[in-house]
Enzyme design. Sequence first.
Site, PDB file in Angstrom:
ATOM      1  N   HIS A 256      -7.188  -7.120  45.457  1.00 21.57           N
ATOM      2  CA  HIS A 256      -7.800  -6.936  46.847  1.00 21.57           C
ATOM      3  C   HIS A 256      -8.957  -6.246  46.699  1.00 21.57           C
ATOM      4  CE1 HIS A 256      -7.429  -6.386  50.969  1.00 21.57           C
ATOM      5  NE2 HIS A 256      -7.488  -5.310  50.838  1.00 21.57           N
TER       6      HIS A 256
ATOM      7  N   GLU B  15      -3.539  -1.934  42.245  1.00 17.34           N
ATOM      8  CA  GLU B  15      -2.987  -2.697  41.188  1.00 17.34           C
ATOM      9  C   GLU B  15      -3.368  -3.963  41.295  1.00 17.34           C
ATOM     10  OE1 GLU B  15       0.906  -1.759  40.875  1.00 17.34           O
ATOM     11  OE2 GLU B  15       0.641   0.493  40.352  1.00 17.34           O
ATOM     12  N   THR B  16      -3.727  -4.531  42.528  1.00 14.36           N
ATOM     13  CA  THR B  16      -4.128  -5.856  42.630  1.00 14.36           C
ATOM     14  C   THR B  16      -5.787  -6.287  42.946  1.00 14.36           C
ATOM     15  OG1 THR B  16      -4.062  -5.820  45.177  1.00 14.36           O
ATOM     16  CG2 THR B  16      -1.946  -6.030  44.069  1.00 14.36           C
TER      17      THR B  16
ATOM     18  N   TRP C 229      -9.857   2.953  57.705  1.00  9.18           N
ATOM     19  CA  TRP C 229      -9.024   3.021  56.497  1.00  9.18           C
ATOM     20  C   TRP C 229      -9.508   3.874  55.495  1.00  9.18           C
ATOM     21  CZ3 TRP C 229      -4.482   0.407  55.907  1.00  9.18           C
ATOM     22  CH2 TRP C 229      -3.806   0.677  54.691  1.00  9.18           C
TER      23      TRP C 229
ATOM     24  N   ARG D  41     -17.416  12.238  46.540  1.00  8.67           N
ATOM     25  CA  ARG D  41     -18.491  11.514  46.750  1.00  8.67           C
ATOM     26  C   ARG D  41     -18.641  11.617  48.309  1.00  8.67           C
ATOM     27  NH1 ARG D  41     -16.887   9.750  42.222  1.00  8.67           N
ATOM     28  NH2 ARG D  41     -18.415   8.614  40.597  1.00  8.67           N
TER      29      ARG D  41
ATOM     30  N   SER E 254     -12.470  -1.773  55.796  1.00  7.97           N
ATOM     31  CA  SER E 254     -13.876  -2.112  55.075  1.00  7.97           C
ATOM     32  C   SER E 254     -14.183  -3.285  55.266  1.00  7.97           C
ATOM     33  CB  SER E 254     -13.791  -1.567  53.664  1.00  7.97           C
ATOM     34  OG  SER E 254     -13.668  -0.065  53.574  1.00  7.97           O
ATOM     35  N   PHE E 255     -13.333  -4.308  55.181  1.00  5.49           N
ATOM     36  CA  PHE E 255     -13.774  -5.707  55.282  1.00  5.49           C
ATOM     37  C   PHE E 255     -14.494  -5.961  56.555  1.00  5.49           C
ATOM     38  CE2 PHE E 255     -13.223 -10.516  55.472  1.00  5.49           C
ATOM     39  CZ  PHE E 255     -13.928 -10.923  54.198  1.00  5.49           C
ATOM     40  N   GLU E 256     -14.170  -5.110  57.653  1.00  5.92           N
ATOM     41  CA  GLU E 256     -14.553  -5.565  58.978  1.00  5.92           C
ATOM     42  C   GLU E 256     -15.676  -4.931  59.252  1.00  5.92           C
ATOM     43  OE1 GLU E 256     -10.535  -6.508  58.713  1.00  5.92           O
ATOM     44  OE2 GLU E 256     -11.314  -4.537  58.575  1.00  5.92           O
TER      45      GLU E 256
END
Length: 164
Positions: free
Chosen positions: A97, A94-95, A31, A136, A65-67
């Site tokens: 998450h 905007e959430t 991602w 970055r 990234s969660f994985e």
Amino acid sequence: MATAYHNLSDYDFNSVPDAQTMRFGIVVSEWNSNITGALLDGAVNTLIKHGAKKENIIVKCVPGSFELTFGANQMIENCDVDAVIILGCVIKGETPHFDYVCMGVTQGITQLNTTGDIPVIYGLITTNTMEQAEDRCGGKLGNKGDECAITAIKMIDFVWSLNK
């Protein structure tokens, strides 16, 4: 120190141990691949610059990234590595998450570090904008991948120094 006051690619080359005999795992998120690909390039190039052999750098991708936490844990369990670097990028939307993903990865990597014997290096960029992420991953603030590679080398050296 905030990244805005410190270039991620600035370090004393001579303070970094030789990485010739070290083995590294890198788990990178697909991602935001324009960012994570640059982080990966920075990490690999920096490891090699400090003596790491290409065959001692194992790179695996995960969807997001969660994985990264699961990927790091699997690499520790299934690969002969001395450290694992996770590389990802989460940009605030905007959430909520963003908050859940960042918190989950941070807690997961912290747990791996406190319960395991292999250092897991946190290379998750968390920014408000794409421009901040670009800054970055090789932009005006350096490359977080460089910083993660140096941290991995130093942490392996730290662990090895305790086992002498």
